[in-house]
Structure formats: structure tokens, C-alpha cells
Design a protein around this motif. Sequence first.
Motif, PDB file in Angstrom:
ATOM      1  N   ILE A   7      31.645  -1.932 122.720  1.00 17.59           N
ATOM      2  CA  ILE A   7      32.565  -1.077 121.948  1.00 17.59           C
ATOM      3  C   ILE A   7      32.656  -1.599 120.513  1.00 17.59           C
ATOM      4  CG2 ILE A   7      33.882  -0.317 123.964  1.00 17.59           C
ATOM      5  CD1 ILE A   7      35.990  -2.429 123.294  1.00 17.59           C
ATOM      6  N   GLU A   8      33.195  -0.750 119.627  1.00 20.30           N
ATOM      7  CA  GLU A   8      33.285  -1.112 118.202  1.00 20.30           C
ATOM      8  C   GLU A   8      34.665  -1.642 117.831  1.00 20.30           C
ATOM      9  OE1 GLU A   8      30.837   2.423 116.034  1.00 20.30           O
ATOM     10  OE2 GLU A   8      32.731   2.974 116.961  1.00 20.30           O
ATOM     11  N   GLU A   9      35.474  -1.884 118.821  1.00 22.32           N
ATOM     12  CA  GLU A   9      36.857  -2.278 118.563  1.00 22.32           C
ATOM     13  C   GLU A   9      37.249  -3.413 119.505  1.00 22.32           C
ATOM     14  OE1 GLU A   9      39.177   1.315 119.026  1.00 22.32           O
ATOM     15  OE2 GLU A   9      38.160   2.307 117.375  1.00 22.32           O
ATOM     16  N   ALA A  10      38.466  -3.904 119.342  1.00 19.34           N
ATOM     17  CA  ALA A  10      38.990  -4.935 120.246  1.00 19.34           C
ATOM     18  C   ALA A  10      39.355  -4.280 121.579  1.00 19.34           C
ATOM     19  CB  ALA A  10      40.214  -5.601 119.620  1.00 19.34           C
ATOM     20  N   GLY A  65      30.546   8.193 112.668  1.00 21.97           N
ATOM     21  CA  GLY A  65      30.537   7.567 111.343  1.00 21.97           C
ATOM     22  C   GLY A  65      29.370   6.626 111.136  1.00 21.97           C
ATOM     23  N   PHE A  66      28.809   6.146 112.240  1.00 23.36           N
ATOM     24  CA  PHE A  66      27.653   5.246 112.136  1.00 23.36           C
ATOM     25  C   PHE A  66      26.376   5.879 112.694  1.00 23.36           C
ATOM     26  CE2 PHE A  66      31.379   2.416 112.433  1.00 23.36           C
ATOM     27  CZ  PHE A  66      31.246   1.770 111.208  1.00 23.36           C
ATOM     28  N   THR A  67      26.478   7.108 113.209  1.00 28.75           N
ATOM     29  CA  THR A  67      25.351   7.740 113.896  1.00 28.75           C
ATOM     30  C   THR A  67      24.579   8.689 112.977  1.00 28.75           C
ATOM     31  OG1 THR A  67      26.810   7.687 115.831  1.00 28.75           O
ATOM     32  CG2 THR A  67      24.750   8.833 116.135  1.00 28.75           C
ATOM     33  N   PHE A 143      36.076   3.331  97.304  1.00 33.99           N
ATOM     34  CA  PHE A 143      36.655   3.691  98.586  1.00 33.99           C
ATOM     35  C   PHE A 143      35.637   3.442  99.695  1.00 33.99           C
ATOM     36  CE2 PHE A 143      38.664   6.169 101.819  1.00 33.99           C
ATOM     37  CZ  PHE A 143      39.994   6.301 101.453  1.00 33.99           C
ATOM     38  N   ARG A 144      35.959   2.516 100.585  1.00 37.35           N
ATOM     39  CA  ARG A 144      35.024   2.213 101.671  1.00 37.35           C
ATOM     40  C   ARG A 144      34.970   3.350 102.680  1.00 37.35           C
ATOM     41  NH1 ARG A 144      35.427   1.636 107.628  1.00 37.35           N
ATOM     42  NH2 ARG A 144      33.383   0.838 108.190  1.00 37.35           N
ATOM     43  N   VAL A 145      33.734   3.725 103.024  1.00 32.25           N
ATOM     44  CA  VAL A 145      33.536   4.679 104.113  1.00 32.25           C
ATOM     45  C   VAL A 145      32.560   4.059 105.113  1.00 32.25           C
ATOM     46  CG1 VAL A 145      34.008   6.761 102.770  1.00 32.25           C
ATOM     47  CG2 VAL A 145      31.668   5.843 102.819  1.00 32.25           C
ATOM     48  N   PRO A 166      29.730  -1.665 106.633  1.00 31.51           N
ATOM     49  CA  PRO A 166      30.056  -1.835 108.049  1.00 31.51           C
ATOM     50  C   PRO A 166      31.493  -2.328 108.181  1.00 31.51           C
ATOM     51  CG  PRO A 166      28.638  -3.626 107.310  1.00 31.51           C
ATOM     52  CD  PRO A 166      28.757  -2.663 106.157  1.00 31.51           C
ATOM     53  N   TRP A 167      32.040  -2.205 109.369  1.00 34.27           N
ATOM     54  CA  TRP A 167      33.451  -2.535 109.568  1.00 34.27           C
ATOM     55  C   TRP A 167      33.769  -3.985 109.179  1.00 34.27           C
ATOM     56  CZ3 TRP A 167      38.169  -1.774 109.292  1.00 34.27           C
ATOM     57  CH2 TRP A 167      39.086  -2.626 109.901  1.00 34.27           C
ATOM     58  N   GLY A 168      32.880  -4.896 109.492  1.00 34.68           N
ATOM     59  CA  GLY A 168      33.145  -6.324 109.286  1.00 34.68           C
ATOM     60  C   GLY A 168      33.434  -6.713 107.847  1.00 34.68           C
ATOM     61  N   GLU A 183      39.633   4.468 104.889  1.00 38.27           N
ATOM     62  CA  GLU A 183      40.355   5.390 105.778  1.00 38.27           C
ATOM     63  C   GLU A 183      40.162   4.989 107.231  1.00 38.27           C
ATOM     64  OE1 GLU A 183      38.727   9.439 105.432  1.00 38.27           O
ATOM     65  OE2 GLU A 183      37.107   8.827 106.764  1.00 38.27           O
ATOM     66  N   ASN A 184      41.219   5.156 108.009  1.00 35.24           N
ATOM     67  CA  ASN A 184      41.188   4.856 109.440  1.00 35.24           C
ATOM     68  C   ASN A 184      42.452   5.413 110.093  1.00 35.24           C
ATOM     69  OD1 ASN A 184      39.150   3.460 111.071  1.00 35.24           O
ATOM     70  ND2 ASN A 184      39.112   1.959 109.423  1.00 35.24           N
ATOM     71  N   PRO A 185      42.457   5.531 111.426  1.00 36.52           N
ATOM     72  CA  PRO A 185      43.692   5.958 112.090  1.00 36.52           C
ATOM     73  C   PRO A 185      44.791   4.901 111.935  1.00 36.52           C
ATOM     74  CG  PRO A 185      41.808   6.070 113.596  1.00 36.52           C
ATOM     75  CD  PRO A 185      41.348   5.345 112.379  1.00 36.52           C
ATOM     76  N   THR A 186      46.041   5.354 111.962  1.00 39.63           N
ATOM     77  CA  THR A 186      47.185   4.460 111.752  1.00 39.63           C
ATOM     78  C   THR A 186      47.199   3.294 112.736  1.00 39.63           C
ATOM     79  OG1 THR A 186      48.391   6.439 111.100  1.00 39.63           O
ATOM     80  CG2 THR A 186      49.691   4.453 111.427  1.00 39.63           C
ATOM     81  N   SER A 187      46.890   3.574 114.003  1.00 41.82           N
ATOM     82  CA  SER A 187      46.970   2.501 114.998  1.00 41.82           C
ATOM     83  C   SER A 187      45.948   1.405 114.701  1.00 41.82           C
ATOM     84  CB  SER A 187      46.770   3.044 116.415  1.00 41.82           C
ATOM     85  OG  SER A 187      45.452   3.502 116.588  1.00 41.82           O
ATOM     86  N   PHE A 188      44.814   1.790 114.143  1.00 44.16           N
ATOM     87  CA  PHE A 188      43.767   0.817 113.802  1.00 44.16           C
ATOM     88  C   PHE A 188      44.164   0.025 112.550  1.00 44.16           C
ATOM     89  CE2 PHE A 188      39.345  -0.378 112.508  1.00 44.16           C
ATOM     90  CZ  PHE A 188      38.935  -0.944 113.702  1.00 44.16           C
ATOM     91  N   ILE A 189      44.828   0.697 111.613  1.00 46.08           N
ATOM     92  CA  ILE A 189      45.325   0.018 110.401  1.00 46.08           C
ATOM     93  C   ILE A 189      46.343  -1.049 110.805  1.00 46.08           C
ATOM     94  CG2 ILE A 189      46.667   0.358 108.260  1.00 46.08           C
ATOM     95  CD1 ILE A 189      45.443   3.259 108.208  1.00 46.08           C
ATOM     96  N   ASN A 208      40.182  13.672 111.738  1.00 46.90           N
ATOM     97  CA  ASN A 208      40.623  12.883 112.876  1.00 46.90           C
ATOM     98  C   ASN A 208      39.438  12.015 113.269  1.00 46.90           C
ATOM     99  OD1 ASN A 208      41.412  12.141 115.721  1.00 46.90           O
ATOM    100  ND2 ASN A 208      43.168  13.391 115.113  1.00 46.90           N
ATOM    101  N   PHE A 209      39.700  10.763 113.553  1.00 49.58           N
ATOM    102  CA  PHE A 209      38.613   9.836 113.868  1.00 49.58           C
ATOM    103  C   PHE A 209      38.021  10.167 115.231  1.00 49.58           C
ATOM    104  CE2 PHE A 209      36.363   6.083 115.061  1.00 49.58           C
ATOM    105  CZ  PHE A 209      35.979   5.465 113.891  1.00 49.58           C
ATOM    106  N   THR A 210      36.772  10.613 115.226  1.00 50.90           N
ATOM    107  CA  THR A 210      36.104  10.966 116.475  1.00 50.90           C
ATOM    108  C   THR A 210      35.179   9.832 116.905  1.00 50.90           C
ATOM    109  OG1 THR A 210      36.153  13.292 115.904  1.00 50.90           O
ATOM    110  CG2 THR A 210      34.525  12.627 117.542  1.00 50.90           C
TER     111      THR A 210
HETATM  112  O1  6CS Z   1      36.298   1.935 110.236  1.00 53.22           O
HETATM  113  C1  6CS Z   1      35.571   1.491 111.103  1.00 53.22           C
HETATM  114  O2  6CS Z   1      34.445   1.105 110.836  1.00 53.22           O
HETATM  115  C2  6CS Z   1      36.100   1.355 112.524  1.00 53.22           C
HETATM  116  N1  6CS Z   1      37.209   2.242 112.764  1.00 53.22           N
HETATM  117  C3  6CS Z   1      37.595   2.511 113.984  1.00 53.22           C
HETATM  118  C4  6CS Z   1      38.831   3.286 114.248  1.00 53.22           C
HETATM  119  N2  6CS Z   1      36.886   2.152 115.037  1.00 53.22           N
HETATM  120  C5  6CS Z   1      35.629   1.423 114.941  1.00 53.22           C
HETATM  121  C6  6CS Z   1      35.036   1.499 113.576  1.00 53.22           C
HETATM  122  O3  6CS Z   1      34.084   0.511 113.408  1.00 53.22           O
END
Ligand code: 6CS
Length: 313
Positions: A7-10, A65-67, A143-145, A166-168, A183-189, A208-210
Motif C-alpha cells: 500500500i502507499e500509506e501507513a 495519481g501515479f498510474t 505546488f506539489r502534485v 513522489p510522496w516521500g 493537495e491531499n485529503p484532510t485525514s491524510f494531512i 476527491n482522492f481516488t
Molecule cells: O499525496 C500522495 O502522494 C499520497 N496521498 C495519499 C492520500 N495516499 C498515498 C499517496 O502517495
Amino acid sequence: DTWKYAIEEAINEVQGVYATKFKEEIEANSDHEVQIFPYGTLGESADTMEQTQAGILQFVDQSPGFTGALIPEAQVFFVPYLLPTDTEKLNEFFRTSKAINEDFMGLYAEQGLELLKMFPEGEVAMTTKEPVHSPEDLNEVKFRVMTNPLLVEAYQAFGATPTPLPWGEVYGGLQTNIIQGQENPTSFIESTKLYEVTDVITYAGHSNFTTAVMANKEFYDGLSDGDKELVQNAATAAFDYILDYQKGLEKEALDAIKEAKPSIEVNVLTEEERAPFKAAAAKVEAKFIEMTGDSGKAILDQMKADLEAVSAD
Ligand code: 6CS
């Protein structure tokens, strides 16, 4: 045997909660085991996708977003204001959409991937150092995307200087002022403490973050009919679970952010303020068609038809 799932998250973030439910379902109903690899254990999103295509991993969650490079049509999620902000409508769309549940399957299959589910992770908020009420306010803002060509177009159309990363690199980039927004969903922020390196949160309702969960297709095709059903049932159970889990999550997360950082400025843009962002969306949609041709247009048209069907009931 053990099935590996990255997965891409915790583990306690939305993709982790989905994966955990999936694992529980598989393990409760079979002798298979699922090993979850949270973000950071196997590299960035691009790395886990490569590992899945190579068959080293059996399952992966990779957001569109990465595909973009692999499946250009998946960039459709970055046409601003395409998806509804109403959660019930949105969930119903993901549940019933032919574009999501049939058409995208074929596109992922061409890349050796069995698409299991796409699901929403929450309304995307912009975080910046200065208030944003109009595209002019994004002028000069790096602005990071996510690394997605259409997302770059979208933020260009929004008046910013898009910076794909990349996210890192996001937290450090904001900390050192290499970027000033993302930009990101509130819970991730909240869960990633991005609010520590940001001053303003803005809701423009543009996205909406898909995310998407898939299996290595060769692995999936090699499963018995019973195991295919097991995987499909687990994916559906996790889908229902994650939509329910997210009820109230954004509000809780915003409250937690305000408590952790009382100086944070939160702005929900008015309809009037949204108008120029909405106007910019047309340009992005045209760019999407230019980039993806007939096959992109077909997906976009199908999504619009599916969305209309949802709004109609
Ligand atoms: O912004 C990003 O890159 C990350 N955001 C979320 C909500 N999930 C994973 C992704 O890598």
C-alpha cells in the motif's frame, strides 16, 4: 501460502484499513495468508507497481495519481470538478459506475493488472503557506502534485507552478520551502502531520482522492474459481467497510488539526470563489482528450453518463 500486498500509506490510514479488512476476509475464509507492506517498506508507488507487474507482489494499491504513464486514461480523475462533492452520490457512483467497474478493468488488464476496486479517500484540500481565494493567489506558488501529467495541467490551469514529486519528498519539500503547496485529503494531512509545515487549508471542491487496488493478472488468472471468488468477495467486503469507515473521518481529522495547530487558517471557498477554478476545468478536460484520444474520451463520456445516472435517483 502468503500473498504480498503493498500500500502507499501507513497501516492506520485509509489504504491500510482497506488492506487490513481484505486480509482479515481472506484469512477467515481460506488457508491463504496476506502480508501487508505499508508505505516506505518497499519504496515509492512507482516501485511497488513495478514489483507487482513483475509478480514479486500479488496485490498493490496504487492511486491513479501515479498510474498516468502506465494507463493514461486513469488520469481522468484529475479533470477538476468531475466527481460530486456529496459523499453519498460519490459512493454510489463508485459502486455502480460501468466506467469504474468494467471499462477500467480492460485498461488495467492490458498492463498485466487485474483491477479489483477503485474507491474514494476523501475530498482533496489544498494546503499552502498563504491564503488562496482565487487562481491569482496561486501565482508563484510551487505546488506539489503526484507524478501525473494531467495533474500538472490542472494546477497550471489553476494558476500555480506545479511540481510533480513522489510522496516521500513532500514533507521535507514544504519544510525547506522547495514547494509551498500540495493537495491531499484532510485525514491524510492530519495523519502525516503535513499541517506542521503548512499554514492554510483550502477547500475548493475540485477533486476527491481516488485510489485503486489491483492484483498481478497472471497470479489472479492462475487462481482456482473458488480463490477468485474469495478475492472478489474480500475486495467487496473491504470496499463496503472502507466507505463506512470514512463517515465522519474528515471532520474528526480537521478538528484534530485545529487542536494540534490553533493558528491554522481553514477556508471553504464560496461558489463565487470557485467559479474561476471551475472555468479552468474545461481546459484540463480538453487536455485530457488530447492526451488520451478516443479511448480517453470514451471513458470520460461513460463516467459522465454514470454520474448522471447517480444524480438522477
Ligand atoms: O499525496 C500522495 O502522494 C499520497 N496521498 C495519499 C492520500 N495516499 C498515498 C499517496 O502517495
